[in-house]
Write an enzyme that holds these catalytic residues in place. Sequence first.
Site, PDB file in Angstrom:
ATOM      1  N   ASN A   8      -7.151   8.424   2.332  1.00  0.00           N
ATOM      2  CA  ASN A   8      -7.489   7.881   1.006  1.00  0.00           C
ATOM      3  C   ASN A   8      -8.815   8.506   0.606  1.00  0.00           C
ATOM      4  O   ASN A   8      -9.874   8.130   1.116  1.00  0.00           O
ATOM      5  CB  ASN A   8      -7.597   6.358   1.097  1.00  0.00           C
ATOM      6  CG  ASN A   8      -7.860   5.718  -0.259  1.00  0.00           C
ATOM      7  OD1 ASN A   8      -8.162   6.404  -1.243  1.00  0.00           O
ATOM      8  ND2 ASN A   8      -7.759   4.403  -0.314  1.00  0.00           N
ATOM      9  N   ARG A 103      -3.009   8.931  -0.476  1.00  0.00           N
ATOM     10  CA  ARG A 103      -3.001   8.060  -1.645  1.00  0.00           C
ATOM     11  C   ARG A 103      -3.407   8.888  -2.863  1.00  0.00           C
ATOM     12  O   ARG A 103      -4.462   9.539  -2.845  1.00  0.00           O
ATOM     13  CB  ARG A 103      -3.990   6.922  -1.446  1.00  0.00           C
ATOM     14  CG  ARG A 103      -4.112   6.075  -2.681  1.00  0.00           C
ATOM     15  CD  ARG A 103      -5.097   4.955  -2.494  1.00  0.00           C
ATOM     16  NE  ARG A 103      -5.104   4.158  -3.701  1.00  0.00           N
ATOM     17  CZ  ARG A 103      -6.207   3.713  -4.282  1.00  0.00           C
ATOM     18  NH1 ARG A 103      -7.389   3.980  -3.771  1.00  0.00           N
ATOM     19  NH2 ARG A 103      -6.125   2.988  -5.363  1.00  0.00           N
ATOM     20  N   HIS A 192      -2.003  -0.213  -8.295  1.00  0.00           N
ATOM     21  CA  HIS A 192      -1.813  -1.060  -7.102  1.00  0.00           C
ATOM     22  C   HIS A 192      -0.349  -1.109  -6.684  1.00  0.00           C
ATOM     23  O   HIS A 192       0.077  -2.037  -6.000  1.00  0.00           O
ATOM     24  CB  HIS A 192      -2.274  -2.522  -7.340  1.00  0.00           C
ATOM     25  CG  HIS A 192      -3.754  -2.712  -7.413  1.00  0.00           C
ATOM     26  ND1 HIS A 192      -4.326  -3.691  -8.189  1.00  0.00           N
ATOM     27  CD2 HIS A 192      -4.773  -2.077  -6.802  1.00  0.00           C
ATOM     28  CE1 HIS A 192      -5.643  -3.646  -8.064  1.00  0.00           C
ATOM     29  NE2 HIS A 192      -5.938  -2.658  -7.230  1.00  0.00           N
ATOM     30  N   ARG A 253     -14.841  -5.149 -13.737  1.00  0.00           N
ATOM     31  CA  ARG A 253     -14.102  -4.707 -14.931  1.00  0.00           C
ATOM     32  C   ARG A 253     -13.711  -5.894 -15.799  1.00  0.00           C
ATOM     33  O   ARG A 253     -13.357  -6.960 -15.284  1.00  0.00           O
ATOM     34  CB  ARG A 253     -12.834  -3.952 -14.522  1.00  0.00           C
ATOM     35  CG  ARG A 253     -13.124  -2.639 -13.849  1.00  0.00           C
ATOM     36  CD  ARG A 253     -11.838  -1.969 -13.365  1.00  0.00           C
ATOM     37  NE  ARG A 253     -11.992  -1.543 -11.989  1.00  0.00           N
ATOM     38  CZ  ARG A 253     -10.995  -1.328 -11.137  1.00  0.00           C
ATOM     39  NH1 ARG A 253      -9.741  -1.509 -11.522  1.00  0.00           N
ATOM     40  NH2 ARG A 253     -11.233  -0.949  -9.901  1.00  0.00           N
ATOM     41  N   GLU A 396      -1.804  -1.390   2.544  1.00  0.00           N
ATOM     42  CA  GLU A 396      -1.418  -0.197   1.782  1.00  0.00           C
ATOM     43  C   GLU A 396      -1.282   1.026   2.679  1.00  0.00           C
ATOM     44  O   GLU A 396      -0.440   1.885   2.432  1.00  0.00           O
ATOM     45  CB  GLU A 396      -2.471   0.052   0.674  1.00  0.00           C
ATOM     46  CG  GLU A 396      -2.359  -0.993  -0.431  1.00  0.00           C
ATOM     47  CD  GLU A 396      -3.591  -1.097  -1.320  1.00  0.00           C
ATOM     48  OE1 GLU A 396      -4.592  -1.679  -0.865  1.00  0.00           O
ATOM     49  OE2 GLU A 396      -3.556  -0.594  -2.446  1.00  0.00           O
TER      50      GLU A 396
END
Length: 410
Positions: A8, A103, A192, A253, A396
Amino acid sequence: MTPVLVVNSGSSSFKYQLIDMDAEHVLASGLVERIGEPVGRSSHTVFAAPAEPGVPMATFTDATSERELPIPDHTAGFAVMLEAFAAHGPSLDAARPVAVGHRVVHGGARFFEPTLITPLVEINIDELSVLAPLHNPANLAGIRAARKAFPDVPHVAVFDTAFHQTLEPAAYTYAIDAELAAAHRIRRYGFHGTSHKYVSEAAAAFLGRDLASLRQIVFHLGNGASVTAIAGGRSIDTSMGLTPLEGLVMGTRSGDLDPAVLLQLSRRAGMSTDDLDDLLNKRSGLLGLAGSNDLRDIRAAIERGEERALLAFEVYVHRLRAYAGAYLAQLGGADVISFTAGVGENAPRVRAEALATLGFAGVEVDAERNEASARGIRIISTDASAVTVLVVPTDEEVEIARQSLQVARS
Ligand code: ADP
């Protein structure tokens, strides 16, 4: 042993895990960071064999080793990673990866499944940087460096957006000038996806139910947060859009707001495009409202009687309820609602408040089960609840490794 390396990669760092897919056991993991700075840093952790029943935990020693040295670029970073494997194990001669999974944040409308990386795929990922200028170039830097480090192994790209490629046009189209939108590929993509897919499949398997028969809502609540409505294993609606900014209130955010807020701040406060980008992505959400992006700090501040912290929490929960209601409507009711990621797995109060008004839809959270400090996948609804509510720890990396192995074998 079937080792798969998962990478990642960010712009100045990358994380990795080496997973033995026979048992889905992590053999080693690490982080190489501060790439391009005067002094870089790496840490590498080797995991002992998983516990056999009856063997005391004390016999398992996970060893972490750290280094500080200049790491000018990602290629140098992978050399540092290979040195860590050579020095501390496991030996990559014995545990040679059969695939490397990467990823990749944005797959646009082009990539809807894990994809074997070729020079052409690299060009496509690069070209999609227009949609994800912070993420795709960083992901690509990791891919290029990893391909140099492991030239004879299949490399696979797993896209955050891929799971949401099943959205219908009605769900992904923004109601703006259609030609302009098409020219700039402006639509909702969703993110996601790897986590939403993993959690919805894990929930079905845990309950012994057929994925194809289930209406599910998955709340992925971490620093970034999104919620997805899943019918029969297919994403039909999700809260993130063109970028990971839309939808829920997040750590830093804003999530949803009236687009005219931007116009107002541009005209009245003289803010530039970059100012607004910075405001909405880095200085909003819980941080903007209450001074911290970490929900634990918000809880502590509420205990101290800080009003802005209480308001931040209420805004956060209000948005969760709005999406829960919307997705119950899109799905025509739900069979399973799952919570995952840092907040979803660890904040019982958030879970309880998010679903508190949904008794009418057959959702009944059991207070004791919800608050029990348990680990692993578990039910937190009452036995009488028509909708099963779960906490499902996301993974993940394992999902990327599974998908990469599948592509490498096909
Ligand atoms: P990321 O999106 O960076 O992967 P995570 O899924 O790791 O984030 O979630 C990180 C967030 O989870 C923290 O910022 C914090 O708000 C929240 N969190 C972690 N542990 C707890 C806890 N015990 N109680 C409440 N919130 C927690």
